[in-house]
Enzyme design. Structure first.
Site, PDB file in Angstrom:
ATOM      1  CD1 TRP A   1      -4.689   8.828  -3.205  1.00 30.68           C
ATOM      2  CD2 TRP A   1      -2.770   8.163  -2.284  1.00 30.68           C
ATOM      3  NE1 TRP A   1      -4.632   7.455  -3.311  1.00 30.68           N
ATOM      4  CE2 TRP A   1      -3.463   7.019  -2.755  1.00 30.68           C
ATOM      5  CE3 TRP A   1      -1.527   7.988  -1.670  1.00 30.68           C
ATOM      6  CZ2 TRP A   1      -2.945   5.736  -2.624  1.00 30.68           C
ATOM      7  CZ3 TRP A   1      -1.021   6.708  -1.537  1.00 30.68           C
ATOM      8  CH2 TRP A   1      -1.723   5.597  -2.009  1.00 30.68           C
ATOM      9  CG  HIS A   2       0.382   9.320   1.400  1.00 35.74           C
ATOM     10  ND1 HIS A   2       0.802   9.895   0.223  1.00 35.74           N
ATOM     11  CD2 HIS A   2       1.034   8.125   1.489  1.00 35.74           C
ATOM     12  CE1 HIS A   2       1.680   9.100  -0.366  1.00 35.74           C
ATOM     13  NE2 HIS A   2       1.826   8.013   0.372  1.00 35.74           N
ATOM     14  N   GLY A   3      -3.469  11.079   3.353  1.00 33.36           N
ATOM     15  CA  GLY A   3      -4.295  11.282   4.540  1.00 33.36           C
ATOM     16  C   GLY A   3      -4.955  12.637   4.545  1.00 33.36           C
TER      17      GLY A   3
ATOM     18  CG  PHE B   1      -2.111   6.015   4.254  1.00 33.36           C
ATOM     19  CD1 PHE B   1      -2.513   6.887   5.249  1.00 33.36           C
ATOM     20  CD2 PHE B   1      -0.803   5.567   4.252  1.00 33.36           C
ATOM     21  CE1 PHE B   1      -1.620   7.325   6.212  1.00 33.36           C
ATOM     22  CE2 PHE B   1       0.109   5.998   5.217  1.00 33.36           C
ATOM     23  CZ  PHE B   1      -0.312   6.882   6.185  1.00 33.36           C
TER      24      PHE B   1
END
Length: 480
Positions: A321-323, A480
């Protein structure tokens, strides 16, 4: 529009506050909400107006999905989750997916090259939580205007906290609320000042030390132990002060308008385990992953082995989800292993590994988190390896980086370990909507209270922070 920019501090924020309170006082609560919503949409469009239709489209579709789910959850809930995740996948992960297909299959499919809309990760999670909570009867869809403001409210729009509908909807609907303007502005501005100081006085000043080490690693340079550790520790402090500073500013800004957002940080580098760390770091994301992914997967209800698998799945997805990069997946996997390890140790030794030396537990947890941050910050596995091999002493002690980085690191660690976190410092003026169940873990020590010396202190901090905002740098979590 950056919170630490002059356009925001001296134009947008004062104008929005004046318009909101004048309309609420002399016209109508509804008019004030309309003004706040329009201001939030302007705030979002300031960065790139091309993304505004996506945000508005998300609001419209999810509002009507919420109404449909309120009448009959199936199949609208599934459709809503698929649509939200589909939009997130298209804009954020299409290149990542195609690139991996090319690498595995040896194909040469062109990358789609979709731009990454600002805040899509955050407002997508908010929309999903809204739909699920409506289906669970935890909240009810309200007026369209309130839903638009729920998603677009500018303090939390770009990088959180991830606010649930039931945490804010009643506040927007409360037209009879009596505003204590002095307290709202006094407490809100003070929290905002602390967050701004974290960002521009600490995070932005320690960033060059982290960038230097990770930049050298990206070039393939060998780093000695001193260079590698200074870079890793500097980044651990940079990301904390940068992101917690943003969250403080968001909570402070919302409070200026009389709204309470949930806290997002509670002294995470004082955590005594990885489990404790995730109760304190990015709290609203941790609770989202717990309530909407971990528990539906079975949580801890099917034995320790299944719990470990569930934890690993949740953290792998949390990392992604962050990257859109495998380094983020590895970062999440490391924390998944850390969580599973802590639960295993708790079964064997409930009092912990260091029952009489809490400082050792804090130190080991911080070192684990710092090592994991290397994968979060590094631009590739090769760069991460250069940092980690240097930290392990495989390239010798090194020539050093001078005193300046270490002075900054010692000051930063002194602040996070010796001074109360923002949530504890302002706890006397926060309620359950802000603390959100974290009252039992607040630190002892100083507490904010109104007075002449408090005003002088906050004014001095705010002045120093604004003076140092000439070259406003964006926040890490804007990516993000």
């Amino acid at each position: 529009m950056l919170f630490n920019s002059f356009e925001f501090l001296f134009l947008f924020l004062p104008a929005t506050l004046i318009a909101y309170y004048l309309l609420r006082r002399w016209v109508a609560h509804h008019a004030a909400l309309v003004a706040l919503t329009l201001a939030s949409l302007i705030f979002y469009s300031w960065w790139d107006i091309r993304y505004l239709p996506l945000l508005l489209g998300s609001v419209v579709i999810n509002h009507f999905l919420g109404l449909a789910i309120g009448r009959k959850a199936q199949p609208w809930l599934g459709i809503g989750i698929i649509l939200n995740l589909g939009a997130l996948g298209l804009f954020k992960y299409a290149d990542f997916f195609v690139g991996n297909v090319n690498a595995v299959a040896g194909t040469d499919i062109p990358l789609p090259g979709f731009p990454l809309p600002l805040a899509i990760s955050f407002f997508t999670f908010q929309q999903i939580s809204f739909l699920v909570d409506v289906a669970r009867k935890h909240t009810r869809p309200g007026p369209f205007l309130d839903h638009t403001l729920f998603v677009s409210f500018f303090p939390q729009l770009i990088a959180g906290p991830i606010v649930r509908h039931d945490q804010i909807a009643d506040q927007y609907a409360d037209k009879d609320r009596k505003d204590d303007l002095a307290e709202n502005i006094g407490v809100g501005l003070s929290i905002f000042a602390m967050g701004l100081a974290k960002k521009v006085l600490i995070a932005d000043n320690i960033e060059p030390f982290a960038a230097s080490a990770f930049g050298a690693a990206a070039r393939g340079d060998e780093l000695g132990m001193l260079e590698a550790w200074s870079g890793a520790l500097a980044y651990s402090l940079q990301i904390f002060f940068d992101f917690s500073g943003y969250s403080d500013m968001a909570i402070g800004l919302a409070r200026m308008f009389g709204y309470r957002l949930p806290a997002n940080f509670n002294a995470p580098y004082r955590a005594t385990s990885v489990v404790d760390f995730w109760r304190r770091w990015h709290i609203t994301l941790s609770r989202f992953l717990r309530d909407y992914l971990y528990i539906p997967l079975g949580g801890n209800r099917k034995g320790p082995q299944r719990r470990a698998i569930n934890l690993m799945l949740v953290m792998l997805l949390g990392g992604l989800w962050h990257g859109a990069a495998w380094t983020f997946v590895v970062w999440g996997g490391l924390h998944g292993l850390g969580l599973a390890w802590c639960h295993m140790i708790n079964r064997i030794r409930p009092q912990g590994l260091f029952p009489k030396a809490k400082w050792l537990a804090i130190l080991f947890t911080f070192l684990f988190v710092t090592v994991a941050w290397v994968f979060f910050r590094a631009t590739s596995f090769d760069a991460a390896w250069e940092i980690l091999s240097g930290m392990a002493g495989m390239n010798g002690v090194g020539t050093g980086v001078g005193d300046e980085p270490w002075i900054a690191i010692v000051i930063g660690l002194g602040i996070v370990w010796l001074m109360p976190d923002t949530m504890s410092y302002f706890s006397n003026y926060l309620d359950e909507r802000t603390l959100d169940g974290s009252e039992g873990s607040l630190q002892k020590g100083w507490r904010w209270k109104p007075g002449v010396w408090t005003a002088v202190l906050i004014a001095s901090i705010l002045f120093l922070a604004i003076v140092n905002s000439w070259t406003a740098a964006e926040f890490i979590y804007y990516n993000f």
